[in-house]
Design a protein around this motif. Sequence first.
Motif, PDB file in Angstrom:
ATOM      1  N   GLU A   1      20.360 -42.560 -50.379  1.00  0.00           N
ATOM      2  CA  GLU A   1      20.674 -43.935 -49.984  1.00  0.00           C
ATOM      3  C   GLU A   1      20.361 -44.165 -48.501  1.00  0.00           C
ATOM      4  O   GLU A   1      19.844 -45.210 -48.110  1.00  0.00           O
ATOM      5  N   MET A   2      20.680 -43.166 -47.671  1.00  0.00           N
ATOM      6  CA  MET A   2      20.444 -43.277 -46.232  1.00  0.00           C
ATOM      7  C   MET A   2      18.961 -43.509 -45.929  1.00  0.00           C
ATOM      8  O   MET A   2      18.612 -44.274 -45.032  1.00  0.00           O
ATOM      9  N   TYR A   3      18.094 -42.847 -46.697  1.00  0.00           N
ATOM     10  CA  TYR A   3      16.660 -42.927 -46.432  1.00  0.00           C
ATOM     11  C   TYR A   3      15.905 -43.698 -47.518  1.00  0.00           C
ATOM     12  O   TYR A   3      14.697 -43.517 -47.686  1.00  0.00           O
ATOM     13  N   ALA A   4      16.610 -44.563 -48.226  1.00  0.00           N
ATOM     14  CA  ALA A   4      16.015 -45.294 -49.348  1.00  0.00           C
ATOM     15  C   ALA A   4      14.792 -46.097 -48.928  1.00  0.00           C
ATOM     16  O   ALA A   4      13.765 -46.098 -49.615  1.00  0.00           O
ATOM     17  N   SER A   5      14.881 -46.780 -47.812  1.00  0.00           N
ATOM     18  CA  SER A   5      13.751 -47.623 -47.390  1.00  0.00           C
ATOM     19  C   SER A   5      12.535 -46.778 -47.041  1.00  0.00           C
ATOM     20  O   SER A   5      11.398 -47.161 -47.322  1.00  0.00           O
ATOM     21  N   LEU A   6      12.751 -45.621 -46.432  1.00  0.00           N
ATOM     22  CA  LEU A   6      11.636 -44.741 -46.080  1.00  0.00           C
ATOM     23  C   LEU A   6      10.996 -44.121 -47.315  1.00  0.00           C
ATOM     24  O   LEU A   6       9.779 -43.904 -47.367  1.00  0.00           O
ATOM     25  N   LEU A   7      11.825 -43.839 -48.334  1.00  0.00           N
ATOM     26  CA  LEU A   7      11.335 -43.152 -49.524  1.00  0.00           C
ATOM     27  C   LEU A   7      10.845 -44.105 -50.608  1.00  0.00           C
ATOM     28  O   LEU A   7      10.413 -43.656 -51.676  1.00  0.00           O
ATOM     29  N   ALA A   8      10.878 -45.412 -50.329  1.00  0.00           N
ATOM     30  CA  ALA A   8      10.508 -46.395 -51.348  1.00  0.00           C
ATOM     31  C   ALA A   8       9.103 -46.176 -51.886  1.00  0.00           C
ATOM     32  O   ALA A   8       8.846 -46.386 -53.079  1.00  0.00           O
ATOM     33  N   ASP A   9       8.181 -45.754 -51.025  1.00  0.00           N
ATOM     34  CA  ASP A   9       6.793 -45.532 -51.450  1.00  0.00           C
ATOM     35  C   ASP A   9       6.527 -44.085 -51.844  1.00  0.00           C
ATOM     36  O   ASP A   9       5.373 -43.705 -52.067  1.00  0.00           O
ATOM     37  N   LEU A  10       7.576 -43.273 -51.904  1.00  0.00           N
ATOM     38  CA  LEU A  10       7.433 -41.867 -52.300  1.00  0.00           C
ATOM     39  C   LEU A  10       8.411 -41.560 -53.428  1.00  0.00           C
ATOM     40  O   LEU A  10       9.384 -40.817 -53.251  1.00  0.00           O
ATOM     41  N   PRO A  11       8.177 -42.137 -54.607  1.00  0.00           N
ATOM     42  CA  PRO A  11       9.134 -41.960 -55.708  1.00  0.00           C
ATOM     43  C   PRO A  11       9.303 -40.514 -56.144  1.00  0.00           C
ATOM     44  O   PRO A  11      10.324 -40.168 -56.756  1.00  0.00           O
ATOM     45  N   ASN A  12       8.324 -39.672 -55.849  1.00  0.00           N
ATOM     46  CA  ASN A  12       8.413 -38.269 -56.268  1.00  0.00           C
ATOM     47  C   ASN A  12       9.050 -37.366 -55.217  1.00  0.00           C
ATOM     48  O   ASN A  12       9.157 -36.157 -55.429  1.00  0.00           O
ATOM     49  N   ALA A  13       9.441 -37.936 -54.090  1.00  0.00           N
ATOM     50  CA  ALA A  13      10.113 -37.132 -53.062  1.00  0.00           C
ATOM     51  C   ALA A  13      11.433 -36.599 -53.617  1.00  0.00           C
ATOM     52  O   ALA A  13      12.159 -37.310 -54.315  1.00  0.00           O
ATOM     53  N   LYS A  14      11.740 -35.367 -53.298  1.00  0.00           N
ATOM     54  CA  LYS A  14      12.943 -34.728 -53.839  1.00  0.00           C
ATOM     55  C   LYS A  14      13.973 -34.526 -52.739  1.00  0.00           C
ATOM     56  O   LYS A  14      13.640 -34.130 -51.621  1.00  0.00           O
ATOM     57  N   VAL A  15      15.223 -34.797 -53.079  1.00  0.00           N
ATOM     58  CA  VAL A  15      16.348 -34.510 -52.196  1.00  0.00           C
ATOM     59  C   VAL A  15      17.105 -33.341 -52.795  1.00  0.00           C
ATOM     60  O   VAL A  15      17.516 -33.386 -53.961  1.00  0.00           O
ATOM     61  N   GLN A  16      17.271 -32.275 -52.037  1.00  0.00           N
ATOM     62  CA  GLN A  16      17.934 -31.075 -52.531  1.00  0.00           C
ATOM     63  C   GLN A  16      19.092 -30.709 -51.617  1.00  0.00           C
ATOM     64  O   GLN A  16      18.961 -30.714 -50.391  1.00  0.00           O
ATOM     65  N   VAL A  17      20.235 -30.400 -52.235  1.00  0.00           N
ATOM     66  CA  VAL A  17      21.399 -29.907 -51.505  1.00  0.00           C
ATOM     67  C   VAL A  17      21.698 -28.506 -52.008  1.00  0.00           C
ATOM     68  O   VAL A  17      21.850 -28.290 -53.217  1.00  0.00           O
ATOM     69  N   VAL A  18      21.727 -27.553 -51.085  1.00  0.00           N
ATOM     70  CA  VAL A  18      22.010 -26.163 -51.449  1.00  0.00           C
ATOM     71  C   VAL A  18      23.120 -25.636 -50.565  1.00  0.00           C
ATOM     72  O   VAL A  18      23.386 -26.173 -49.481  1.00  0.00           O
ATOM     73  N   ALA A  19      23.794 -24.602 -51.033  1.00  0.00           N
ATOM     74  CA  ALA A  19      24.874 -23.988 -50.250  1.00  0.00           C
ATOM     75  C   ALA A  19      24.372 -22.724 -49.580  1.00  0.00           C
ATOM     76  O   ALA A  19      23.526 -22.015 -50.114  1.00  0.00           O
ATOM     77  N   GLY A  20      24.888 -22.463 -48.409  1.00  0.00           N
ATOM     78  CA  GLY A  20      24.504 -21.234 -47.736  1.00  0.00           C
ATOM     79  C   GLY A  20      24.381 -21.411 -46.245  1.00  0.00           C
ATOM     80  O   GLY A  20      24.852 -22.388 -45.664  1.00  0.00           O
ATOM     81  N   ILE A  21      23.721 -20.455 -45.603  1.00  0.00           N
ATOM     82  CA  ILE A  21      23.462 -20.509 -44.166  1.00  0.00           C
ATOM     83  C   ILE A  21      22.191 -21.328 -43.961  1.00  0.00           C
ATOM     84  O   ILE A  21      21.154 -21.015 -44.544  1.00  0.00           O
ATOM     85  N   PRO A  22      22.249 -22.399 -43.165  1.00  0.00           N
ATOM     86  CA  PRO A  22      21.129 -23.349 -43.103  1.00  0.00           C
ATOM     87  C   PRO A  22      19.760 -22.731 -42.885  1.00  0.00           C
ATOM     88  O   PRO A  22      18.829 -22.992 -43.644  1.00  0.00           O
ATOM     89  N   HIS A  23      19.594 -21.880 -41.870  1.00  0.00           N
ATOM     90  CA  HIS A  23      18.248 -21.372 -41.602  1.00  0.00           C
ATOM     91  C   HIS A  23      17.772 -20.451 -42.721  1.00  0.00           C
ATOM     92  O   HIS A  23      16.594 -20.461 -43.070  1.00  0.00           O
ATOM     93  N   ASN A  24      18.691 -19.685 -43.312  1.00  0.00           N
ATOM     94  CA  ASN A  24      18.295 -18.810 -44.417  1.00  0.00           C
ATOM     95  C   ASN A  24      17.780 -19.608 -45.604  1.00  0.00           C
ATOM     96  O   ASN A  24      16.756 -19.265 -46.212  1.00  0.00           O
ATOM     97  N   GLU A  25      18.481 -20.663 -45.951  1.00  0.00           N
ATOM     98  CA  GLU A  25      18.107 -21.446 -47.129  1.00  0.00           C
ATOM     99  C   GLU A  25      16.826 -22.235 -46.892  1.00  0.00           C
ATOM    100  O   GLU A  25      15.987 -22.356 -47.794  1.00  0.00           O
TER     101      GLU A  25
END
Length: 304
Positions: A66-90
């Motif tokens: 939702e935060m980036y909806a306007s930016l992603l409007a022309d990129l319907p295949n863009a993926k948003v992924q949330v993972v758990a862990g240590i940020p740089h490792n993941e």
Amino acid sequence: MFKDIIVGVTPSGVDACAVESAVGFAKKFESNLYLVHVAGMEQGWGSIETLEASGETARLEARIREMYASLLADLPNAKVQVVAGIPHNELLRLARKKDTDLVVMGPHTKEYEEKRAQMWGMAGSTLERVSQKARCPVMIVHRAVECKDPAFSNILVATDFSEQSECAVSYGGQMVRQYKARLTLMNVSETSTDSPQGRAEIEARLNAEYGDRLQGIDNCVYAGRFGRPAMEILNMATQIGADLIIMAHHSNADDPEEAFLGSTVVQVSVNAPCPTMSVNRHFDLRCGLMYDQTGQVVEVAATA
């Protein structure tokens, strides 16, 4: 040029400039784009199963999309992924899994502005560790970037004549040829006093060390400077109107944490007037012509 792009994001929106730049490149190069947020450690959650069971993963994904909806409007295949862990490792693990050829990051910390005021050039360890260890170039963006055509026309490459820097120079040469851009190759000496003769000696060494591999580049300038490397690189970038700075991320410091806080590439990247690209290995562009060290075409790379 870039087939797969990962951009690190947080729900705070501090990475908005990085996301905007990554989206611009994804559109321009028809790239696969992944917006990745690593969650859990700061809240004490230890596994993705905990996040998924509570519904927090879905909520975070929805919030970021939702935060980036306007930016992603022309990129319907863009993926948003949330993972758990240590940020740089993941982030590094996903980059390896996707065989990513570009990681885009912002300052990646809520305290970014305050830290800049307290300690010039300081950045979060996530940014440091990803840019130091990534197997692909890492572009660090902390302000809005215009995605123009050509994408880059004035590239600054900084070298300290180390083996690691050879990768940055080679990659910079490829990008300059790809975009028919202007190249400024510079070295900053901390060991001598500034003088016209000293600058000429540095520039002669730059030509001797890298001239052969930069053959075929029509607009190439060698620049020798004296002083604090980060400050001189920033001054040069402003002076020539650079739209990209390329450096190797490395440090000879014995203490890794000291290296994280003091590396020149991070000091430059969080203060530069343009994106900074950290390069640690030899890479080939995935489109266009490929060159040998003499500037001769050796093959045509497969397009994405």
